[in-house]
Scaffold this motif. Structure first.
Motif, PDB file in Angstrom:
ATOM      1  N   MET A  31       0.890  -0.980  -0.059  1.00 10.60           N
ATOM      2  CA  MET A  31       0.057  -0.018  -0.083  1.00 10.60           C
ATOM      3  C   MET A  31       1.043   1.255   0.121  1.00 10.60           C
ATOM      4  O   MET A  31       1.921   1.256   0.643  1.00 10.60           O
ATOM      5  CB  MET A  31      -0.885  -0.043   1.171  1.00 10.60           C
ATOM      6  N   ILE A  32       0.480   2.290  -0.711  1.00 14.21           N
ATOM      7  CA  ILE A  32       1.112   3.444  -1.041  1.00 14.21           C
ATOM      8  C   ILE A  32       0.001   4.553  -0.082  1.00 14.21           C
ATOM      9  O   ILE A  32      -1.004   4.327  -0.682  1.00 14.21           O
ATOM     10  CB  ILE A  32       1.460   3.746  -2.289  1.00 14.21           C
ATOM     11  N   ARG A  33       0.684   5.328   0.657  1.00 17.02           N
ATOM     12  CA  ARG A  33      -0.171   6.401   1.535  1.00 17.02           C
ATOM     13  C   ARG A  33       0.428   7.877   1.014  1.00 17.02           C
ATOM     14  O   ARG A  33       1.475   7.902   1.435  1.00 17.02           O
ATOM     15  CB  ARG A  33      -0.576   6.054   2.692  1.00 17.02           C
ATOM     16  N   ILE A  34      -0.321   8.809   0.353  1.00 18.73           N
ATOM     17  CA  ILE A  34       0.140   9.928   0.411  1.00 18.73           C
ATOM     18  C   ILE A  34      -0.587  10.987   1.128  1.00 18.73           C
ATOM     19  O   ILE A  34      -2.011  10.762   0.877  1.00 18.73           O
ATOM     20  CB  ILE A  34       0.075  10.289  -1.252  1.00 18.73           C
ATOM     21  N   ALA A  35      -0.019  11.991   1.762  1.00 23.37           N
ATOM     22  CA  ALA A  35      -0.968  13.000   2.486  1.00 23.37           C
ATOM     23  C   ALA A  35      -0.275  14.156   2.360  1.00 23.37           C
ATOM     24  O   ALA A  35       0.765  14.446   2.062  1.00 23.37           O
ATOM     25  CB  ALA A  35      -0.827  12.683   3.985  1.00 23.37           C
ATOM     26  N   VAL A  36      -1.222  15.114   2.146  1.00 27.14           N
ATOM     27  CA  VAL A  36      -0.722  16.448   1.697  1.00 27.14           C
ATOM     28  C   VAL A  36      -1.707  17.873   2.432  1.00 27.14           C
ATOM     29  O   VAL A  36      -2.803  17.457   2.783  1.00 27.14           O
ATOM     30  CB  VAL A  36      -0.826  17.075   0.297  1.00 27.14           C
ATOM     31  N   ALA A  37      -0.928  18.689   2.750  1.00 26.55           N
ATOM     32  CA  ALA A  37      -1.647  19.779   3.598  1.00 26.55           C
ATOM     33  C   ALA A  37      -2.445  20.606   2.516  1.00 26.55           C
ATOM     34  O   ALA A  37      -1.854  20.778   1.487  1.00 26.55           O
ATOM     35  CB  ALA A  37      -0.550  20.726   4.283  1.00 26.55           C
ATOM     36  N   LEU A  38      -3.668  20.803   3.099  1.00 25.02           N
ATOM     37  CA  LEU A  38      -4.367  21.707   2.032  1.00 25.02           C
ATOM     38  C   LEU A  38      -4.364  23.313   2.226  1.00 25.02           C
ATOM     39  O   LEU A  38      -4.219  23.665   3.507  1.00 25.02           O
ATOM     40  CB  LEU A  38      -5.902  21.335   2.205  1.00 25.02           C
ATOM     41  N   PRO A  39      -3.951  24.061   1.311  1.00 25.26           N
ATOM     42  CA  PRO A  39      -3.908  25.616   1.471  1.00 25.26           C
ATOM     43  C   PRO A  39      -5.258  26.042   2.005  1.00 25.26           C
ATOM     44  O   PRO A  39      -6.301  25.520   1.986  1.00 25.26           O
ATOM     45  CB  PRO A  39      -3.505  26.084   0.286  1.00 25.26           C
ATOM     46  N   ALA A  40      -5.274  27.069   2.892  1.00 21.91           N
ATOM     47  CA  ALA A  40      -6.392  27.755   3.469  1.00 21.91           C
ATOM     48  C   ALA A  40      -7.528  28.116   2.187  1.00 21.91           C
ATOM     49  O   ALA A  40      -8.658  27.847   2.455  1.00 21.91           O
ATOM     50  CB  ALA A  40      -6.261  29.131   4.172  1.00 21.91           C
ATOM     51  N   GLN A  41      -7.076  28.414   0.967  1.00 16.10           N
ATOM     52  CA  GLN A  41      -7.935  28.829   0.122  1.00 16.10           C
ATOM     53  C   GLN A  41      -7.412  27.883  -1.318  1.00 16.10           C
ATOM     54  O   GLN A  41      -6.286  27.729  -1.591  1.00 16.10           O
ATOM     55  CB  GLN A  41      -7.694  30.260  -0.411  1.00 16.10           C
ATOM     56  N   LEU A  42      -8.567  27.047  -1.907  1.00 14.56           N
ATOM     57  CA  LEU A  42      -8.231  26.107  -2.967  1.00 14.56           C
ATOM     58  C   LEU A  42      -8.859  26.960  -4.224  1.00 14.56           C
ATOM     59  O   LEU A  42     -10.157  26.912  -4.180  1.00 14.56           O
ATOM     60  CB  LEU A  42      -8.543  24.901  -2.636  1.00 14.56           C
ATOM     61  N   SER A  43      -8.231  27.014  -5.407  1.00 12.32           N
ATOM     62  CA  SER A  43      -9.041  27.563  -6.313  1.00 12.32           C
ATOM     63  C   SER A  43      -9.819  26.454  -7.031  1.00 12.32           C
ATOM     64  O   SER A  43      -9.805  25.330  -6.682  1.00 12.32           O
ATOM     65  CB  SER A  43      -8.046  27.838  -7.508  1.00 12.32           C
ATOM     66  N   GLU A  44     -10.856  26.758  -8.031  1.00 13.43           N
ATOM     67  CA  GLU A  44     -11.859  25.789  -8.327  1.00 13.43           C
ATOM     68  C   GLU A  44     -10.962  24.727  -9.338  1.00 13.43           C
ATOM     69  O   GLU A  44     -11.349  23.650  -9.210  1.00 13.43           O
ATOM     70  CB  GLU A  44     -12.976  26.517  -9.030  1.00 13.43           C
ATOM     71  N   ALA A  45     -10.012  25.383  -9.888  1.00 14.97           N
ATOM     72  CA  ALA A  45      -9.162  24.255 -10.765  1.00 14.97           C
ATOM     73  C   ALA A  45      -8.401  23.450  -9.891  1.00 14.97           C
ATOM     74  O   ALA A  45      -8.581  22.199 -10.207  1.00 14.97           O
ATOM     75  CB  ALA A  45      -8.278  25.036 -11.709  1.00 14.97           C
ATOM     76  N   GLY A  46      -7.960  23.834  -8.723  1.00  9.51           N
ATOM     77  CA  GLY A  46      -7.406  23.023  -7.746  1.00  9.51           C
ATOM     78  C   GLY A  46      -8.172  22.051  -7.095  1.00  9.51           C
ATOM     79  O   GLY A  46      -7.762  20.834  -7.103  1.00  9.51           O
ATOM     80  N   ARG A  47      -9.317  22.299  -6.785  1.00  9.76           N
ATOM     81  CA  ARG A  47     -10.208  21.436  -6.285  1.00  9.76           C
ATOM     82  C   ARG A  47     -10.618  20.531  -7.041  1.00  9.76           C
ATOM     83  O   ARG A  47     -10.720  19.140  -6.640  1.00  9.76           O
ATOM     84  CB  ARG A  47     -11.649  22.399  -5.916  1.00  9.76           C
ATOM     85  N   ARG A  48     -10.869  20.708  -8.389  1.00  6.26           N
ATOM     86  CA  ARG A  48     -11.283  19.795  -9.499  1.00  6.26           C
ATOM     87  C   ARG A  48     -10.112  18.786  -9.595  1.00  6.26           C
ATOM     88  O   ARG A  48     -10.308  17.451  -9.642  1.00  6.26           O
ATOM     89  CB  ARG A  48     -11.477  20.377 -10.687  1.00  6.26           C
ATOM     90  N   ALA A  49      -8.796  19.224  -9.690  1.00  4.02           N
ATOM     91  CA  ALA A  49      -7.587  18.425  -9.797  1.00  4.02           C
ATOM     92  C   ALA A  49      -7.635  17.512  -8.702  1.00  4.02           C
ATOM     93  O   ALA A  49      -7.325  16.448  -8.729  1.00  4.02           O
ATOM     94  CB  ALA A  49      -6.379  19.295  -9.799  1.00  4.02           C
ATOM     95  N   LEU A  50      -7.684  18.071  -7.213  1.00  2.00           N
ATOM     96  CA  LEU A  50      -7.740  17.140  -5.952  1.00  2.00           C
ATOM     97  C   LEU A  50      -8.868  16.037  -6.075  1.00  2.00           C
ATOM     98  O   LEU A  50      -8.435  14.947  -5.887  1.00  2.00           O
ATOM     99  CB  LEU A  50      -7.953  18.116  -4.895  1.00  2.00           C
TER     100      LEU A  50
END
Length: 52
Positions: free
Chosen positions: A1-20
């Protein structure tokens, strides 16, 4: 199993949200943690042995 974790920025653009959301859709499991340090998104991918 591979686990990836990333911190989210306080604001996320609509394009960033879709990519996520697109990236999370490819994971076997995913989740969202919220702590006093901030928000984190994680994803787990199961690895299967290569067949020879």
């Amino acid at each position: 199993m591979i686990r990836i974790a990333v911190a989210l920025p306080a604001q996320l653009s609509e394009a960033g949200r879709r990519a996520l959301l697109t990236a999370l859709a490819d994971a076997d499991r995913y989740g969202h943690d919220l702590t006093v340090e901030g928000a984190t998104v994680w994803a787990e991918i199961d690895r299967t042995p290569a067949c020879h």
